[in-house]
Design a protein around this motif. Structure first.
Motif, PDB file in Angstrom:
ATOM      1  N   GLU A 142       0.825  -1.209   0.000  1.00  0.00           N
ATOM      2  CA  GLU A 142       0.000   0.000   0.000  1.00  0.00           C
ATOM      3  C   GLU A 142       0.856   1.255   0.000  1.00  0.00           C
ATOM      4  N   SER A 143       1.940   1.261   0.788  1.00  0.00           N
ATOM      5  CA  SER A 143       2.824   2.421   0.850  1.00  0.00           C
ATOM      6  C   SER A 143       3.535   2.652  -0.478  1.00  0.00           C
ATOM      7  N   LEU A 144       3.987   1.583  -1.102  1.00  0.00           N
ATOM      8  CA  LEU A 144       4.717   1.711  -2.366  1.00  0.00           C
ATOM      9  C   LEU A 144       3.816   2.096  -3.533  1.00  0.00           C
ATOM     10  N   GLU A 145       2.504   1.997  -3.343  1.00  0.00           N
ATOM     11  CA  GLU A 145       1.583   2.361  -4.416  1.00  0.00           C
ATOM     12  C   GLU A 145       1.109   3.809  -4.324  1.00  0.00           C
ATOM     13  N   ALA A 202       2.421  -5.746 -16.204  1.00  0.00           N
ATOM     14  CA  ALA A 202       2.223  -5.313 -14.820  1.00  0.00           C
ATOM     15  C   ALA A 202       2.889  -3.956 -14.596  1.00  0.00           C
ATOM     16  N   LYS A 203       2.220  -3.090 -13.837  1.00  0.00           N
ATOM     17  CA  LYS A 203       2.739  -1.749 -13.563  1.00  0.00           C
ATOM     18  C   LYS A 203       3.127  -1.548 -12.109  1.00  0.00           C
ATOM     19  N   SER A 204       2.979  -2.581 -11.299  1.00  0.00           N
ATOM     20  CA  SER A 204       3.334  -2.476  -9.893  1.00  0.00           C
ATOM     21  C   SER A 204       3.774  -3.847  -9.387  1.00  0.00           C
ATOM     22  N   ILE A 205       4.432  -3.850  -8.229  1.00  0.00           N
ATOM     23  CA  ILE A 205       4.868  -5.110  -7.635  1.00  0.00           C
ATOM     24  C   ILE A 205       3.664  -5.973  -7.290  1.00  0.00           C
ATOM     25  N   LEU A 252       3.987   9.166  -5.415  1.00  0.00           N
ATOM     26  CA  LEU A 252       5.409   9.489  -5.476  1.00  0.00           C
ATOM     27  C   LEU A 252       6.272   8.241  -5.288  1.00  0.00           C
ATOM     28  N   ASN A 253       5.873   7.382  -4.355  1.00  0.00           N
ATOM     29  CA  ASN A 253       6.633   6.146  -4.126  1.00  0.00           C
ATOM     30  C   ASN A 253       6.551   5.207  -5.324  1.00  0.00           C
ATOM     31  N   TRP A 254       5.395   5.187  -5.979  1.00  0.00           N
ATOM     32  CA  TRP A 254       5.258   4.373  -7.190  1.00  0.00           C
ATOM     33  C   TRP A 254       6.210   4.873  -8.264  1.00  0.00           C
TER      34      TRP A 254
END
Length: 407
Positions: free
Chosen positions: A256-259, A298-301, A262-264
């Motif tokens: 959730e934090s990495l998404e 995929a665009k995120s972990i 800015l973190n993404w």
């Protein structure tokens, strides 16, 4: 025209000299500019000393472990002074790989087989020139586990090996399947929830040197894997002690934090592309069981894990995988001394589980440091706070670990 050009150049020169003289007299000559600089510097120094430089929190589930660390690993109670020009979480995280040095290390590679027909690459630093432990059979051995997509070439791994060499210890780096340039022999990679490969490596290393003190250190995902292994094994492990750095305790909170936008942008998307690149070179191994075209979009972990990792390891849903991957649920079962270093401002690990639920676990929690950052000093090229914690802890456990049983 030539005369006009000469006059303009002369006028320009005289004007420049006049302005330069006036600025020098008006600001620094009168002390205004110097006062502003000194005032700002003093204000920043006051803010840094009052709000940035702080002692870490030392959270333990047992008084004896706390006393042991204070006696033999004093760095965990000393004030941590982050680099004055780079103490913010994202800055520390992004700059460490570029700022810190990469000590030269000559490895001896070993490939070991797994029960399912796969292979694991181990990079050994034997330290045969050790003056403290000339007998290889009793030379302390440190198993190092890199982070996500990491290998034995990461700067933080090289620093740990360099520090271990100073102590006279031997190191071995566990490279996950398909990493460090090795081919996959079976359609299987790795994840922090499945500890089978780590169990194989630990038993193999221990069988080679059964009389040597055996410790492990894991960074980021490597630390999550190590904690999940320790929680599963309890006291039935040949490891004498372990350390983890920048571990994600709750995989849901990490994701959730990495998404966040800015973190993404700074971390998530880049790491996703690294994961995709690491499996794309072995694409032919997975086409029968996984939709690789879908994975590569995929665009995120989280999307990568949903489309690839959870499918690879047979989880029904991504939530099932993330639940199983979170080390916090296994912390109570850890049966050996473990020191965990985390930073409050780590965007990869926004939640920090209390270590009070287990007397064998200690959590050192700094206010700043980012993710595998912990930079300190004006130009933190040779050493970080994380390096000092690692060195003092492994030395304390090797030389004084027996004291814990008598406390």
């Amino acid at each position: 025209m030539q005369r006009l050009a000469m006059d303009l150049r002369m006028l320009s020169r005289e004007l420049s000299l006049y302005l330069e003289h006036q600025v020098r007299i008006g600001l620094f000559g009168s002390g205004v500019g110097l006062s502003l600089i000194l005032g700002f510097s003093f204000a920043y120094a006051c803010y840094y000393m009052s709000s940035i430089a702080k002692k870490p929190q030392l959270v333990t589930g047992g008084e004896s472990f706390s006393r042991f660390l204070q006696d033999h690993c004093p760095v965990v109670t000393e004030t941590y002074y982050p680099t004055v020009w780079c103490w913010e979480s994202r800055g520390q995280t992004l700059l460490r790989p570029f700022i810190t040095s990469k000590p030269p290390v000559k490895y001896r590679n070993e490939l070991i087989k797994t029960a399912d027909g796969g292979q694991i690459s181990l990079d050994w630093f034997d330290d045969d020139n050790s003056k403290c432990y000339m007998d290889a059979s009793t030379r302390p051995t440190i198993l190092l586990l890199p982070g996500l997509t990491g290998t034995s070439k990461e700067s933080y791994i090289l620093h740990m090996i360099h520090l271990s060499e100073e102590l006279g210890y031997r190191c071995v780096v566990f490279n996950n399947r398909g990493m460090a340039g090795e081919n996959l022999l079976t359609p299987r990679t790795y994840c922090c929830a499945n500890t089978e490969d780590l169990e194989t490596v630990i038993q193999h290393v221990h069988s080679l040197y059964p009389s040597a003190p055996f410790l492990a250190a894991g960074v980021s995902m490597g630390g999550m894997l190590l904690l999940n292994y320790l929680g599963k094994m309890g006291p039935k492990t040949p490891l004498k002690a372990a350390a983890t750095f920048s571990v994600g305790w709750n995989t849901f909170a990490c994701s959730e934090s990495l998404e966040k936008p800015l973190n993404w942008l700074l971390f998530n998307y880049y790491l996703t592309t690294c994961l995709q690149s690491s499996i794309n070179k072995h694409r032919h191994m997975f086409v029968k069981q996984i939709d690789m075209d879908h994975v590569m979009k995929a665009k995120s972990i989280r999307e990568f894990d949903k489309r690839f990792t959870s499918v690879m390891f047979g989880y029904r849903t991504i939530d099932d995988y993330y639940t199983d991957a979170s080390p916090n649920r296994r912390l109570k079962s850890v049966g050996i001394p473990v020191l965990c270093l985390n930073s409050v401002d780590d965007v990869f690990s926004p939640s920090h589980e209390t270590a009070k639920q287990n007397p064998n676990v200690a959590l050192v929690l700094t206010s700043y440091g980012g993710h595998i950052g912990f930079l300190e000093g004006i130009w933190p090229r040779q050493s970080t706070y994380m390096d000092r914690v690692f060195k003092q802890f492994v030395q304390a456990m090797v030389e004084h670990g027996h004291e814990l049983s008598s406390m």
